[in-house]
Design an enzyme around this catalytic site. Structure first.
Site, PDB file in Angstrom:
ATOM      1  N   ILE A   1      -0.780  36.453   6.702  1.00 52.58           N
ATOM      2  CA  ILE A   1      -2.205  36.358   7.038  1.00 52.58           C
ATOM      3  C   ILE A   1      -3.063  36.833   5.877  1.00 52.58           C
ATOM      4  CG2 ILE A   1      -4.006  37.060   8.655  1.00 52.58           C
ATOM      5  CD1 ILE A   1      -1.735  35.291   9.807  1.00 52.58           C
TER       6      ILE A   1
ATOM      7  N   ALA B   1      -6.402  34.238  17.779  1.00 49.42           N
ATOM      8  CA  ALA B   1      -6.692  33.929  16.370  1.00 49.42           C
ATOM      9  C   ALA B   1      -8.172  33.639  16.150  1.00 49.42           C
ATOM     10  CB  ALA B   1      -5.804  32.772  15.898  1.00 49.42           C
TER      11      ALA B   1
ATOM     12  N   ASP C   1       3.564  40.840  23.165  1.00 48.09           N
ATOM     13  CA  ASP C   1       2.402  40.500  22.336  1.00 48.09           C
ATOM     14  C   ASP C   1       1.305  39.880  23.204  1.00 48.09           C
ATOM     15  OD1 ASP C   1       1.273  40.243  19.568  1.00 48.09           O
ATOM     16  OD2 ASP C   1       1.194  38.145  20.193  1.00 48.09           O
TER      17      ASP C   1
ATOM     18  N   GLU D   1       9.212  34.729  15.964  1.00 48.49           N
ATOM     19  CA  GLU D   1       9.732  35.661  14.984  1.00 48.49           C
ATOM     20  C   GLU D   1      11.190  35.299  14.699  1.00 48.49           C
ATOM     21  OE1 GLU D   1       7.991  37.955  13.422  1.00 48.49           O
ATOM     22  OE2 GLU D   1       6.178  37.499  14.570  1.00 48.49           O
TER      23      GLU D   1
ATOM     24  N   LYS E   1      -2.638  41.297  24.116  1.00 46.67           N
ATOM     25  CA  LYS E   1      -3.874  40.501  24.109  1.00 46.67           C
ATOM     26  C   LYS E   1      -4.574  40.568  25.468  1.00 46.67           C
ATOM     27  CE  LYS E   1      -1.881  37.261  20.764  1.00 46.67           C
ATOM     28  NZ  LYS E   1      -1.374  35.886  20.544  1.00 46.67           N
TER      29      LYS E   1
ATOM     30  N   LEU F   1     -10.220  31.614  17.708  1.00 47.66           N
ATOM     31  CA  LEU F   1     -11.034  31.157  18.839  1.00 47.66           C
ATOM     32  C   LEU F   1     -12.067  32.224  19.213  1.00 47.66           C
ATOM     33  CD1 LEU F   1      -8.326  29.533  21.153  1.00 47.66           C
ATOM     34  CD2 LEU F   1      -9.766  28.436  19.428  1.00 47.66           C
TER      35      LEU F   1
END
Length: 823
Positions: A479, A617, A684, A673, A688, A619
């Site tokens: 990133i 991400a 994960d 991953e 969020k 959005l």
């Protein structure tokens, strides 16, 4: 006619003096020079003071220093002169240095250095340079004669900073020039020095050579006084600290006095007064760029394009505060206070008093602090003893920032802009003063914030169309590396079309870190972090400390790691008034108390903490929630597919391939991953969901999020990835059975987060054909928000929720949001 004054840097070397001689020759041939005023060579005055203090100790180390001084002047003479001219010059220098040595010998014998004797020692700097310059001019074809201004400039007996006796001085100068023949040699006069009426040598204060030139100009009524130095004029700020500072073309006398009073060292403040009284313009010129126009100072100055003219500063000052109930309503208190200081000869730089009359504070030089405290203790001993007054408080290591301009009086909002720029950058203001003329606003701040404050205010006024961010980036992986590439590709467009400058000042990967206050090249930073000679081993505490120590205006910290260690330092970074941009979910999905402290501090202090990309991400999910709350709407329910990996798997699970084969395909495409269990455990996605819940005002911990396991426990306990896939294949029949049951109802499986009623859960559920989640393709994310206003038709946000380009783009957008707040 003109008076030309040359400063120490203009006379500091043979090369510089050649330029001075040429300037004088050009003007003398035009018949425009009335007198030349010379300062001491660079560093000579300080050297003479040190030498005198050395002699005071009774030692003889000063003799070697005097020899070095004589050699320096002799070398300049030898660079210009030969034969009898050189012999004459060296003899003149020898006589002056012999007189200096005798004076120093007397100091050493008595081991005493009075202010009067120190003035005499300091006078040799100008006497040597003016005498030598006169001889060099004569040898170069410009007949010149040395003029010792002690015969003309008369002062009081305040040694070290003598006050000029104006009438006696003007009369002496006019008489001297009246008696000169028309074809007399050009006078080369000593700056800085004068004499008391009893004949004792005095000095006019550091920078006093400018004043000497102005005194000649005022007495003779010349058309202009030219101050020749080593810069192109007066600048909008000190160019050593503010790289974007630029030359000011014209100033009024009042503006020049304000700027020079608060540290613009190009001009000695008292210089302006004689010129102002006679209406004589002063021009600041550069010896090393004689073609430059310089800065012209006159009665009104020309109207500029900006509401202020410039910003100046002084540092290492002391602020003394006097306060107590015994001051309130007491007539004559201020007179007593400042009278006591005046009797001790203490110069006050700034004064401010509270409207309640409860306190007065004033700024002075550090060397005057002890004497000031003693004077106040003596004057107000009874009031302090009765506790009517507190013991005066001293604050040290302070600086004054002065914002100056004649147009300030007629322009609203200047003060607001100044203090907004300071506050936004975390610069604490200790005291404020503004004169009734409204030409100056002064703020007392900590010395360590001086450069930051100057740059922040300068950008606010002179680069108001340009918004810049000094960026510190940790994490140059997928990133962060993509973000750097986007910065490199877009920076020219941002600068040219949008007046936004993203200056990458610091960068670090897991091994190395780089810093450059002027900016790192984003095209090269990734390769340089592989082991460039300027790269140093990465240590997170050192990176943060270096970022804070640079203390740059408009700084921002970007964390592109997934590290708990970095996230744990966010609070420290925000407390340093540095905004944060991050895709790292660890801080916002960690302990609720830490999340709440970050959010509250950011809101209360106005320091941006931006984390849009922690969910979906690029959005606009978090920003949409915030806008809904700000506009008074209430979120009732959120349903979301938050994992790109799980979205891909279930979007494509139509029975054509076994479930395990789809997981293999997702891994091959880079959607998981290296160990897919890190995605399939749904942690994960749960982070969020927790962030979204907290953004809705629900105080949950991570353990409160209910996660329905997707895989059997045997898959998670398998040793290694290969063993995992072997176990997963055993579960293909289980997943196929669930798929068939859903398909029989015309439905399909999706893994959905649900936030409602103060709870958050993630579940694998069967979605009907009309469900918006059935429209998902590939690895897209979707968030469906039901609110009071959007109850019948909820808000649907859909798009790529993962991927380096969209995630880095979202981080980039947050950085640009910070830039857009700098107005």
């Amino acid at each position: 006619m003109r008076v030309l004054k040359f400063g120490g840097t203009s006379l500091g070397s043979a090369e510089a003096i050649r330029k001075v001689v040429q300037i004088i020759k050009d003007k003398e041939h035009a018949g425009t020079v009335a007198v030349v005023v010379a300062s001491a060579m660079t560093g000579m005055t300080d050297e003479l003071i040190r030498t005198a203090r050395s002699a005071q100790t009774g030692g003889h180390a000063y003799t070697g220093v005097v020899q070095n001084m004589q050699s320096r002047h002799g070398a300049v003479a030898a660079a210009f002169l030969t034969g009898s001219d050189l012999d004459t010059a060296l003899a003149s220098l020898t006589a002056l240095f012999a007189e200096l040595s005798r004076t120093l010998d007397g100091i050493a014998i008595l081991q005493e250095l009075s202010p009067q004797t120190l003035d005499k020692v300091m006078s040799f700097g100008e006497r040597l340079s003016a005498s030598l310059l006169a001889q060099l001019l004569s040898a170069s074809g410009v007949p010149a004669a040395y003029l010792d201004t002690r015969t003309l400039i008369k002062t009081d007996n305040h040694h070290g900073n003598a006050q000029v006796l104006g009438e006696e001085t003007a009369a002496g100068i006019r008489a001297f020039f009246h008696e000169r023949a028309t074809q007399s040699p050009l006078p080369v006069a000593t700056g800085f020095i004068g004499a008391a009426l009893d004949g004792a040598t005095t000095t006019l204060g550091r920078g006093g050579s400018d004043l000497s030139a102005a005194l000649f100009g005022a007495a003779l009524g010349v058309e202009q006084v030219e101050i020749w130095t080593d810069v192109d004029g007066m600048f909008t700020a000190d160019p050593r600290m503010v790289k974007t500072a630029f030359k000011i073309d014209t100033l009024s006398y009042e503006e020049a006095m304000e700027l020079s009073h608060f540290g613009a060292k190009v001009l000695y403040p008292p210089t302006v007064r004689p010129a102002l009284e006679k209406g004589i313009p002063i021009t600041i010129r550069n010896t090393f760029n004689p073609q430059g126009s310089g800065t012209r100072i006159n009665q009104h100055g020309e109207a500029g394009a900006y509401p202020i003219r410039g910003i100046s500063s002084m540092n290492q000052l002391v602020l003394i505060r006097v306060q107590g109930a015994g001051m309130v309503g007491v007539a004559g208190f201020s007179s007593r206070l400042f009278g006591a200081l005046a009797r001790k000869g203490i110069n006050i730089i700034l004064i401010t008093q509270s409207s309640s009359e409860y306190s007065i504070c004033f700024a002075i030089l550090p060397e005057d602090a002890q004497a000031a405290e003693a004077a106040l203790a003596e004057e107000f001993d009874r009031e302090i003893a009765r506790a009517d007054l507190d013991v005066p408080v001293r604050e040290e290591h302070l600086a004054i920032i002065g914002v100056v301009g004649s147009r300030m009086k007629s322009t609203a909002g200047i003060s607001g802009k100044v203090f907004h720029a300071l506050g936004r950058n975390g610069v604490n203001v200790v005291a404020i003063a503004q004169g009734s003329s409204e030409r100056n606003i002064s703020a007392v701040i900590a010395c360590q914030d001086q450069a930051k404050a100057l740059n922040a205010i300068h950008e606010a006024f002179f680069l108001s169309g340009v918004r810049s961010v000094n960026l510190f980036l940790v994490g140059i992986g997928l990133i962060g590396g993509t973000l750097v590439e986007q910065l490199a590709d877009q920076r020219e467009v941002l600068a040219d079309e949008h007046q936004i400058r993203i200056n990458l000042v610091g960068a670090a990967n897991s091994r190395y870190m780089l810093f450059n206050p002027q900016g790192l090249d984003p095209h090269a930073v990734k390769s340089r972090l592989q082991g460039d000679t300027e790269a140093v081993p990465f240590a997170l505490p050192e990176f943060i400390q270096r970022m804070k120590a640079l203390n740059l205006p408009n700084s921002a910290f970007c964390d592109c790691t997934a590290s708990d260690t970095v996230a744990a330092l966010y609070e420290q970074i925000l407390h340093a008034s540095i905004p944060i941009v991050t895709p790292n979910k660890r801080a916002n999905s960690g302990p609720y108390d830490y999340y709440k402290r970050l959010i509250t501090f950011s809101k209360d202090r106005g320091i941006p903490y931006l984390y849009e990309v922690t969910v979906c991400a690029g959005l606009p999910v978090i920003s949409t929630l915030r806008d809904l709350f700000l506009s008074g709407d209430k979120v009732r329910r959120i349903e979301a597919v938050l994992s790109g990996t799980l979205s891909f798997i279930f979007n494509n699970y139509d029975g054509k391939k076994p479930f395990s084969a789809l997981v293999q395909e997702a891994k091959a495409k880079g959607y998981t991953e290296p160990d897919p269990r890190e995605d399939l455990n749904a942690k994960d996605a749960a982070r969020k969901a927790l962030i979204l819940a907290r953004e809705c005002g629900i105080a949950l911990e991570f353990a409160d999020v209910a996660i329905e396991p997707i895989l059997p426990e045997a898959c998670f306990s398998a040793e290694g990835v290969d063993a995992f896939f072997a176990e997963l294949e055993k579960s293909d029949a289980f997943f196929e059975q669930r798929r068939l049951e859903a398909a029989a109802r015309g439905e399909a499986l999706r893994y959905v987060a649900v936030i409602t009623g103060g709870t958050a859960r993630l579940t694998l559920r069967s979605e009907p054909a009309a469900s918006p989640f059935r429209t998902l393709v590939d690895a897209d994310n979707m968030v469906v928000i039901t609110t009071d206003r959007y109850s019948t038709l909820p808000i649907v946000i859909k798009g790529p929720g993962a991927g380096a380009q969209v995630t880095a783009g979202g981080v980039f957008a947050d950085i640009l949001r910070i830039a857009r707040t700098l107005v």
